[in-house]
Design a protein around this motif. Structure first.
Motif, PDB file in Angstrom:
ATOM      1  N   LYS A  12       9.275   5.224   4.670  1.00 49.12           N
ATOM      2  CA  LYS A  12       9.352   5.717   3.294  1.00 49.12           C
ATOM      3  C   LYS A  12       9.756   7.195   3.281  1.00 49.12           C
ATOM      4  N   ILE A  13       9.293   7.964   4.248  1.00 43.73           N
ATOM      5  CA  ILE A  13       9.710   9.368   4.351  1.00 43.73           C
ATOM      6  C   ILE A  13      11.213   9.454   4.576  1.00 43.73           C
ATOM      7  N   ASP A  14      11.717   8.620   5.497  1.00 48.65           N
ATOM      8  CA  ASP A  14      13.175   8.612   5.754  1.00 48.65           C
ATOM      9  C   ASP A  14      13.941   8.271   4.480  1.00 48.65           C
TER      10      ASP A  14
ATOM     11  N   HIS B  35       7.354  16.275  -2.794  1.00 48.24           N
ATOM     12  CA  HIS B  35       6.895  14.927  -2.483  1.00 48.24           C
ATOM     13  C   HIS B  35       7.080  14.627  -0.987  1.00 48.24           C
ATOM     14  N   VAL B  36       8.241  14.931  -0.467  1.00 43.23           N
ATOM     15  CA  VAL B  36       8.506  14.707   0.958  1.00 43.23           C
ATOM     16  C   VAL B  36       7.566  15.557   1.811  1.00 43.23           C
ATOM     17  N   ALA B  37       7.347  16.807   1.402  1.00 46.68           N
ATOM     18  CA  ALA B  37       6.438  17.681   2.161  1.00 46.68           C
ATOM     19  C   ALA B  37       5.030  17.097   2.188  1.00 46.68           C
ATOM     20  N   TRP B  38       4.578  16.574   1.040  1.00 46.05           N
ATOM     21  CA  TRP B  38       3.237  15.967   0.967  1.00 46.05           C
ATOM     22  C   TRP B  38       3.132  14.759   1.882  1.00 46.05           C
ATOM     23  N   MET B  39       4.164  13.929   1.896  1.00 48.86           N
ATOM     24  CA  MET B  39       4.120  12.737   2.732  1.00 48.86           C
ATOM     25  C   MET B  39       4.143  13.094   4.214  1.00 48.86           C
TER      26      MET B  39
ATOM     27  N   PHE C 204       0.834  -1.213   0.000  1.00 50.91           N
ATOM     28  CA  PHE C 204       0.000   0.000   0.000  1.00 50.91           C
ATOM     29  C   PHE C 204       0.862   1.253   0.000  1.00 50.91           C
ATOM     30  N   VAL C 205       1.859   1.301   0.890  1.00 46.79           N
ATOM     31  CA  VAL C 205       2.717   2.479   0.981  1.00 46.79           C
ATOM     32  C   VAL C 205       3.483   2.684  -0.324  1.00 46.79           C
ATOM     33  N   GLU C 206       4.010   1.595  -0.882  1.00 48.38           N
ATOM     34  CA  GLU C 206       4.736   1.709  -2.143  1.00 48.38           C
ATOM     35  C   GLU C 206       3.828   2.243  -3.258  1.00 48.38           C
ATOM     36  N   HIS C 207       2.588   1.823  -3.236  1.00 50.02           N
ATOM     37  CA  HIS C 207       1.672   2.228  -4.310  1.00 50.02           C
ATOM     38  C   HIS C 207       1.141   3.644  -4.094  1.00 50.02           C
TER      39      HIS C 207
END
Length: 769
Positions: free
Chosen positions: A593-595, A625-629, A540-543
């Motif tokens: 995933k953020i890390d 992308h990082v900010a969104w996550m 799920f996270v990867e997708h």
């Protein structure tokens, strides 16, 4: 005029005006270089600042109100022309619409005292008793500069229709972006009275309500339900010109006044939004009302038919249109009983009627069986909202013998044939019944029962037609459970058999279904093992993290990188305990995933410094992308249950933080409100039953399924992602449970008319995102 203007006028504007005049019998004048000003001028305007043709309005008021004194008509004029600077354009529009629809309330003094009267503004019963005038090239004084409008349609001097036209070779959206929006900003007073906005290039044509974005401008493609579709897909050019069809369907004298009076709503559920019925709603509701007024033997015995409009196409609004038009045009004596079999549906339909101003009595909702009986015996009650389960006790005597009660059953086929329905019909022996559904039973023995209970279809709007019209979005399917090698077909078969065996009176309730899963001692541990849930959480996270820019428009050169605040997902688990477990697993992997992305960002930023460059689109995108996550929030949503603290504790889980969030919401806003807000960072909802029925989130684009489902429940679930939203192209269903076979079977049962198109889309195994 320039050659370009001349081409537009000659090729598009002139034929449109001619159609209004010759076919639809409007008066038509050309004002560009021939309008003078003053009482006896072409339009009677004093200057360009006037947007109401007061000369025509005064004539109409005198004609429609012959017994009222001039003082009353003058007071009505003041109310109609009022422009309160503290009100927004939409507030003005709603206020003027109510005055036009209901008349202007005035006080009249006489020797006998003071009395209240209503000044009629439009004769809705006799369209030809009104003045219809199309004005081409109308100049209007603007806040910054004067604007020239292509065609403005006036009814009794009030500017109800705004038509923006482009040449045949120009894109339709340009008329919306370049002209209509600018006109709305610079001459807002013209839109205080607006009923319809139409944009066209002579071939294609769309309409919308004031305040609607481009994604909610629609085609009007047919004059009857039986008409063939001239434009099979929403983004394809039509095979024949749509403007004449739209003009005849919406601007014929009868239809325009019908739309203004009976097919316009202002919904305050998420801020105030103006709603004008779409093609299928207008045709379908009028067919249902015509059936009510017919002398059919089915109607005489209470069978008003089945109203089948596919999920996501505005069925709840159609219910409001249906009920309100009957009250206005057939009889105000009718009591409507809005009957559902799900708490979520009951709340959603009640909320729609309240937020649209149809139901104004807080006591319309039945709290229990005794309360329902009391409401149904109240002959002055306009609406009653109830779950069918409130008919659980055996009915021994009539609750009401009235023949002017209409029971509107939502998703009628699920619980309308058993003991509960039998009790309802004993209580209301002379009532009439109509079924509204997005997933009717098409095949099998229950199809005949549906006809026996409700009658034949009165309106059909299937999935294929809804997608072709742009009323709903296409759905795509991907079987990621197969890729992860976690699917056990034999296990799914056993579960389906247990679900079928457990059905008693219609579909299982969510509570019954959850208990059933836990009783599957052999299979439940497999579906909820740590390894099974862990694999799915990782996938799920990867997708989903790759869908972060899914619904954002492309960034133009020179603009700052935007990130995808609109992309939302829903993850469906087998039960409440699994929701909480999955939440913890996803949250841990999301942080990891953020890390990972931040480490990549640090590396890319170092390379950027080393190269001596100041800007890199890739680095900017990675930062966004990082900010969104980091901003993304996720929550579990499930209903409360007795002893749940101990039940969760038995699994080593503390449910209290989750229950507190579900109950209190975020910063004073409910979780439901936050999830529906496309800009709110609550983007991942983990559910098991709640929000799978009667819950519309336009920005919800991805549905992840890890729960065995079938039949109507499965159809309801996948429809959560077919709603229309800005820059959203389709809905995506991710299957971790191997339900393609169940889906095919559900389609064969519930979607005969749309099975081909829906199945071809849902059968595609997509890769990537």
């Amino acid at each position: 005029m320039s050659r370009r203007d001349y081409s537009e006028d000659l090729l598009v504007q002139e034929p449109a005006a001619a159609f209004l005049e010759k076919t639809l019998k409007w008066r038509s004048v050309y004002a560009f270089d021939s309008e003078t000003y003053g009482p006896d001028s072409l339009l009677g305007r004093k200057d360009r600042s006037e947007v109401v043709l007061t000369r025509e309005l005064i004539v109409a008021l005198k004609k429609l109100n012959p017994k009222l004194p001039d003082s009353a008509l003058a007071a009505a004029m003041v109310a109609l022309l009022d422009a309160d600077p503290t009100k927004s354009m939409l507030q003005h529009n709603e206020a003027k619409w109510k005055l036009m629809r209901d008349g202007v309330s005035v006080k009249i003094k006489s020797a006998d005292g003071e009395s209240d009267e209503r000044v009629r503004v439009i004769d809705f019963d006799k369209p030809d008793n009104n003045d219809f005038l199309a004005v081409r090239e109308l100049w209007v004084k603007g806040t910054s500069w004067d604007r020239r409008c292509d065609i403005v349609g006036f009814v009794n001097g009030l500017p109800l229709v705004f038509i923006e036209l482009k040449r045949h070779d120009k894109g339709l959206k340009a008329a919306f972006d370049d002209n209509y929006r600018d006109n709305k900003d610079t001459i807002p007073q013209l839109f205080h009275y607006n009923a319809l906005v139409i944009v066209s290039n002579g071939v294609d044509a769309r309409f919308g309500a004031l305040g609607n974005g481009w994604d909610h401008f629609y085609r009007w493609k047919r004059l009857t339900e039986a008409d063939a579709d001239p434009a099979p897909k929403p983004d394809e050019p039509p095979k024949k010109p749509l403007l004449p069809i739209l003009l005849e369907g919406m601007c014929s004298k009868k239809n325009l006044l019908d739309i203004v009076e009976n097919f316009t709503l202002f919904d305050s559920s998420e801020g105030v939004v103006k709603i004008v019925a779409r093609n299928h709603q207008y045709l379908g509701v009028n067919l249902a009302i015509a059936n009510l007024q017919s002398n059919s033997p089915h109607v005489a015995t209470g069978h008003l038919g089945v109203f089948w409009h596919t999920q996501g196409s505005g069925k709840s609004y159609s219910m409001v249109f249906f009920c309100q038009k009957i009250h206005r045009k057939v009889s105000a004596r009718y009591t409507f009983v809005l009957m559902t079999d799900r708490k979520e549906l009951d709340a959603q339909i009640y909320g729609t009627f309240v937020n649209c101003g149809a139901a104004t009595n807080k006591g319309d909702k039945a709290r229990n069986g005794d309360g329902l009986q009391r409401l149904l015996k109240d002959q002055n009650r306009r609406y009653v909202f109830s779950l069918i389960h409130k008919f659980h006790e055996q009915v021994k005597e009539n609750w009401s013998l009235r023949d002017d009660i209409i029971v509107v059953s939502d998703e009628a086929h699920r619980t309308q044939y058993g003991r509960l329905a039998l009790n309802m019909r004993k209580a209301l022996q002379n009532a009439k019944f109509i079924g509204f559904t997005g997933t009717p039973l098409i095949d099998g023995p229950e199809k005949q029962v549906t006809r026996q209970v409700f009658g034949d279809y009165v309106s059909v709007y299937d999935f294929q037609r809804a997608v072709a019209d742009g009323a709903t979005l296409p759905l795509y399917y991907e079987n990621r459970g197969e890729k992860l090698q976690i699917i056990d077909p034999e296990l799914n078969r056993r579960i389906e058999e247990r679900i079928d065996a457990a059905k008693a009176d219609g579909e299982l309730t969510p509570e019954q279904e959850e208990k059933l899963y836990r009783q599957l001692a052999r299979d439940y541990p497999v579906l909820t093992s740590d390894s099974h849930l862990g694999d799915i959480a990782s996938d799920f996270v990867e997708h989903f993290h790759q869908r972060w820019r899914l619904m954002e428009p492309l960034t133009k050169p020179g603009e700052a990188i935007r990130y995808g605040g609109n992309s939302k997902s829903m993850f469906v688990c087998i039960d409440k305990v699994t929701c909480v477990r999955m939440y913890a697993l996803i949250k841990t992997r999301w942080a990891a995933k953020i890390d990972e992305l931040e480490a990549s960002l640090v590396y890319q930023e170092a390379l950027l410094v080393k190269s001596g460059k100041e800007v890199s689109p890739f680095v900017e995108r990675l930062r966004a992308h990082v900010a969104w996550m980091r901003e993304t929030q996720m929550y579990t949503v499930f209903s409360p249950e007795q002893n749940e603290v101990q039940d969760f504790k038995d699994w080593g889980l503390d449910v209290r933080p989750h229950r507190e969030l579900i109950s209190n919401g975020i910063d004073g806003r409910s979780l439901e409100e936050c999830f529906k807000d496309s800009q709110h960072p609550f983007r991942i909802a983990i559910v098991c039953a709640m929000w799978l029925t009667g819950f519309d989130v336009k920005s919800l684009a991805t549905l992840y399924l890890d729960k065995p489902m079938k039949g109507h429940t499965l159809m309801q679930a996948i429809a959560r992602v077919n709603r229309v939203a800005a820059n959203k192209k389709n809905g995506l269903v991710i299957d971790y449970n191997g339900m393609l076979k169940s889906l095919r079977k559900a389609l064969a049962t519930f979607a005969q008319g749309d099975a081909g198109g829906l199945l071809s889309a849902l059968s595609r195994h997509r890769s990537g995102i």
